[in-house]
Each structure stands twice: as structure tokens, then as C-alpha cells.
Design an enzyme around this catalytic site. Structure first.
Site, short mmCIF file in Angstrom:
data_model
loop_
_atom_site.label_atom_id
_atom_site.label_comp_id
_atom_site.label_asym_id
_atom_site.label_seq_id
_atom_site.Cartn_x
_atom_site.Cartn_y
_atom_site.Cartn_z
N ASN A 157 0.89 -1.03 0.07
CA ASN A 157 0.07 -0.19 -0.09
C ASN A 157 0.86 1.28 -0.10
O ASN A 157 1.32 1.74 0.95
CB ASN A 157 -1.01 -0.08 1.23
CG ASN A 157 -1.70 1.26 1.27
OD1 ASN A 157 -1.89 2.27 0.48
ND2 ASN A 157 -2.50 1.36 2.57
N TRP A 158 1.05 1.73 -1.43
CA TRP A 158 1.87 3.13 -1.36
C TRP A 158 1.41 4.34 -0.75
O TRP A 158 1.94 5.31 -0.52
CB TRP A 158 2.32 3.14 -2.71
CG TRP A 158 3.30 2.09 -3.29
CD1 TRP A 158 3.72 1.28 -2.72
CD2 TRP A 158 3.68 2.05 -4.72
NE1 TRP A 158 4.63 0.21 -3.56
CE2 TRP A 158 4.57 0.79 -4.96
CE3 TRP A 158 3.62 2.82 -5.82
CZ2 TRP A 158 5.25 0.70 -5.95
CZ3 TRP A 158 4.25 2.63 -7.12
CH2 TRP A 158 5.11 1.62 -6.91
N LYS A 159 -0.04 4.12 -0.40
CA LYS A 159 -0.68 5.34 -0.29
C LYS A 159 -0.66 6.60 -1.06
O LYS A 159 -0.19 6.50 -2.15
CB LYS A 159 -0.30 5.68 1.45
CG LYS A 159 -0.43 4.51 2.31
CD LYS A 159 -0.30 4.85 3.76
CE LYS A 159 -0.39 3.51 4.70
NZ LYS A 159 -0.23 3.61 5.81
N HIS A 200 -9.90 1.92 4.34
CA HIS A 200 -8.64 1.87 5.15
C HIS A 200 -8.96 2.84 6.41
O HIS A 200 -9.74 3.55 6.36
CB HIS A 200 -7.62 2.22 4.26
CG HIS A 200 -6.34 2.29 5.05
ND1 HIS A 200 -5.82 3.14 6.03
CD2 HIS A 200 -5.27 1.42 4.95
CE1 HIS A 200 -4.69 2.79 6.21
NE2 HIS A 200 -4.09 1.79 5.90
N GLU A 242 -6.60 -4.13 10.87
CA GLU A 242 -5.50 -3.39 10.95
C GLU A 242 -5.73 -2.44 12.18
O GLU A 242 -6.38 -1.43 12.10
CB GLU A 242 -5.78 -2.30 9.78
CG GLU A 242 -5.28 -2.90 8.38
CD GLU A 242 -4.31 -2.06 7.48
OE1 GLU A 242 -3.18 -2.32 7.20
OE2 GLU A 242 -4.67 -0.71 7.35
N SER A 278 2.60 -1.86 10.45
CA SER A 278 4.20 -1.95 10.81
C SER A 278 4.75 -3.30 10.66
O SER A 278 5.59 -3.61 11.31
CB SER A 278 4.14 -1.54 12.31
OG SER A 278 3.93 0.01 12.35
N GLY A 293 2.46 -1.00 4.43
CA GLY A 293 2.60 0.28 4.06
C GLY A 293 4.25 0.76 3.93
O GLY A 293 4.79 0.70 2.97
P1 PGA Z 1 2.43 0.45 7.68
O1 PGA Z 1 1.01 0.81 6.98
O2 PGA Z 1 2.91 -0.84 7.41
O3 PGA Z 1 3.03 1.68 7.52
O4 PGA Z 1 2.03 0.49 9.23
C1 PGA Z 1 -0.02 -0.37 6.92
C2 PGA Z 1 -1.18 0.28 6.30
O5 PGA Z 1 -1.56 1.41 6.63
O6 PGA Z 1 -2.02 -0.44 5.60
#
Ligand code: PGA
Length: 240
Positions: A7-9, A110, A167, A204, A223
Site C-alpha cells: 500500500n503505497w498510499k 482503510h 489493521e 508496521s 505500508g
Molecule cells: P504500515 O501501514 O505498514 O506503514 O503500518 C499499513 C497500512 O496502513 O496499511
């Protein structure tokens, strides 16, 4: 099924896509071929919507390497779709247009969408229907506090066709990943409410922890550790 989603956001640009994939391929090329070749592993790259075409081209150039080295399919995902169809909805991403780009999965609901864009359980349920109507697999993100409510609003009729992503808010982007025990409990709860829908974990995840989560969940939503092609390839190599 095992599913790992990058998930590159709202990161990356048209220029950084090519270097991400160059690094990703270079790291994969150094791995030994996967000897077990299991049939049901998938990696999904979910970029921001304006990068879908650029990432589609890179995926076509990379899929055979991912198959050879990791025994996994590689495909394209989106980070959101509209709960409305095609039509006069300025700024919306209608699901109907996505399969022609090769989109297989949509991250829906999300916590960042719920927090900053005020998405409701009802809207997320509408997005699920739009995805399913267009042969896109919905990946519905939930935290413990509202997973049962979200599943109820979606309805058990659809819930079996969905992948859920547990999540926990406390774990997203914080470096405070959830304990494997907590993930196991939530996975079992979601499965008991959905006729055993697959549940992945997100929050994370790193190349040091992905393995433990695969013991209790069907995959990971990644992420921060997906933002560099090299480290994401290392994470996949650690997983499989
Ligand atoms: P993160 O993000 O791995 O940076 O915690 C995960 C997500 O938001 O899907």
C-alpha cells in the site's frame, strides 16, 4: 491463499515508479528460484490512482520474475473505489473502469479513509458491492472496535467473497506492530462472523515480522516497508 499487498498510499510519482521496479527486480533476480512453487500466493501493488497505468506496465515486465523466484502471481490494486458507479461524480474512481487496467484487488475502508475522508460503514459496504460487481476482490480494512459492525452492515451474503484486513489503529505507521496472539484472536473472530473469509494483517509489518503473521493470518497489508523496491522484495523473500 496467501496475499501480500503493498500500500503505497499517497507516495510516489511517475518518475519514482520506474526506479522502484528496477530495485525490486534487481533484488529478486539475486534470489534462488522458489523450489516449492505453491499455486496460491499473490503479491498486489496498490499505487495512488494516477499511477495505475505506469504500474500496470511495470507489472507486465515483472510478473514472470515474481513467479519464478517467489512462486507468486503479481497484480495491480487500488487504494479505494467509489461507492457509486460511473456517471456524474466528479473526482470519483468508478470500479467499472478498473478491470481493463488489470486491477484485481481494492483496499476499502482503510482507517485513513475513515479518518480523513469520513467514510462510513454504509459507504464501505457500497464500495464492496461495486468491487464485486466488477470482479475486483474487496480487501476491507477493520479494527477490533468496529469489525463486527462493519461485517453486519456489509451482510453475511457478501462477506464470504471478501478478504478482510485486520489493521489495529495503534499499529499503522507507528512501528508498534500487534502481537501475533492478538492477531490470531481477531482473525478467528472475523472468520466466525464471515463463514471463514480470509483475513490478512496490517500494521508496521517488516521483513523481520512478516513470517510470524503468516502463521496466523492469510497475508499482510504493508505500508512503510513497501515504499522501497529493495526492501519490499526482501520482505517477500523473508515471507516465502
Ligand atoms: P504500515 O501501514 O505498514 O506503514 O503500518 C499499513 C497500512 O496502513 O496499511
Amino acid at each position: 491463499m496467501q496475499l501480500i499487498i503493498a500500500n503505497w498510499k499517497a507516495n510516489k510519482s511517475t518518475t519514482s515508479v520506474a526506479s522502484w521496479f528496477a530495485d525490486f527486480r534487481k533484488t529478486l533476480a539475486d534470489l534462488k528460484p522458489d523450489a516449492t512453487q505453491p499455486s496460491d500466493r499473490r503479491v498486489v501493488i496498490a499505487p495512488a490512482a494516477f499511477l495505475l497505468s505506469a504500474v500496470k506496465i511495470e507489472i507486465e515486465a515483472t510478473a514472470s520474475l515474481v513467479k519464478e523466484k517467489l512462486g507468486a502471481e503479481l497484480s495491480l490494486g487500488v487504494q479505494d473505489i467509489s461507492h457509486l458507479g460511473a456517471g456524474s461524480y466528479t473526482g470519483a474512481i468508478a470500479a467499472i473502469h478498473l478491470p481493463q487496467l488489470g486491477v484485481t484487488h481494492a483496499i476499502l475502508g482503510h482507517s485513513e479513509r475513515r479518518r480523513y475522508f469520513h467514510e462510513t460503514h454504509q459507504e464501505v459496504a457500497g464500495k464492496v458491492i461495486q468491487a464485486l460487481d466488477n470482479d475486483i476482490i474487496p480487501v476491507v480494512c477493520v479494527d477490533q472496535a468496529y469489525s463486527a459492525d462493519q461485517i453486519r452492515v456489509i451482510g453475511s451474503k457478501w462477506a464470504k467473497k471478501i478478504v478482510f484486513a485486520y489493521e489495529p489503529l495503534s499499529a499503522i505507521g507507528t512501528g508498534q506492530n500487534a502481537s501475533v496472539g492478538d492477531v490470531r484472536i481477531e482473525v478467528e473472530l472475523i472468520q466466525s462472523l464471515t463463514s471463514q473469509a480470509p483475513v490478512i494483517y496490517g500494521g508496521s509489518i517488516t521483513d523481520q515480522t512478516i513470517n510470524e503473521y503468516l502463521l496466523v493470518a492469510a497475508g499482510g497489508l504493508v505500508g512503510s516497508a513497501s515504499l522501497e523496491g529493495t526492501s519490499f522484495a526482501q520482505l517477500l523473500a523473508a515471507a516465502w
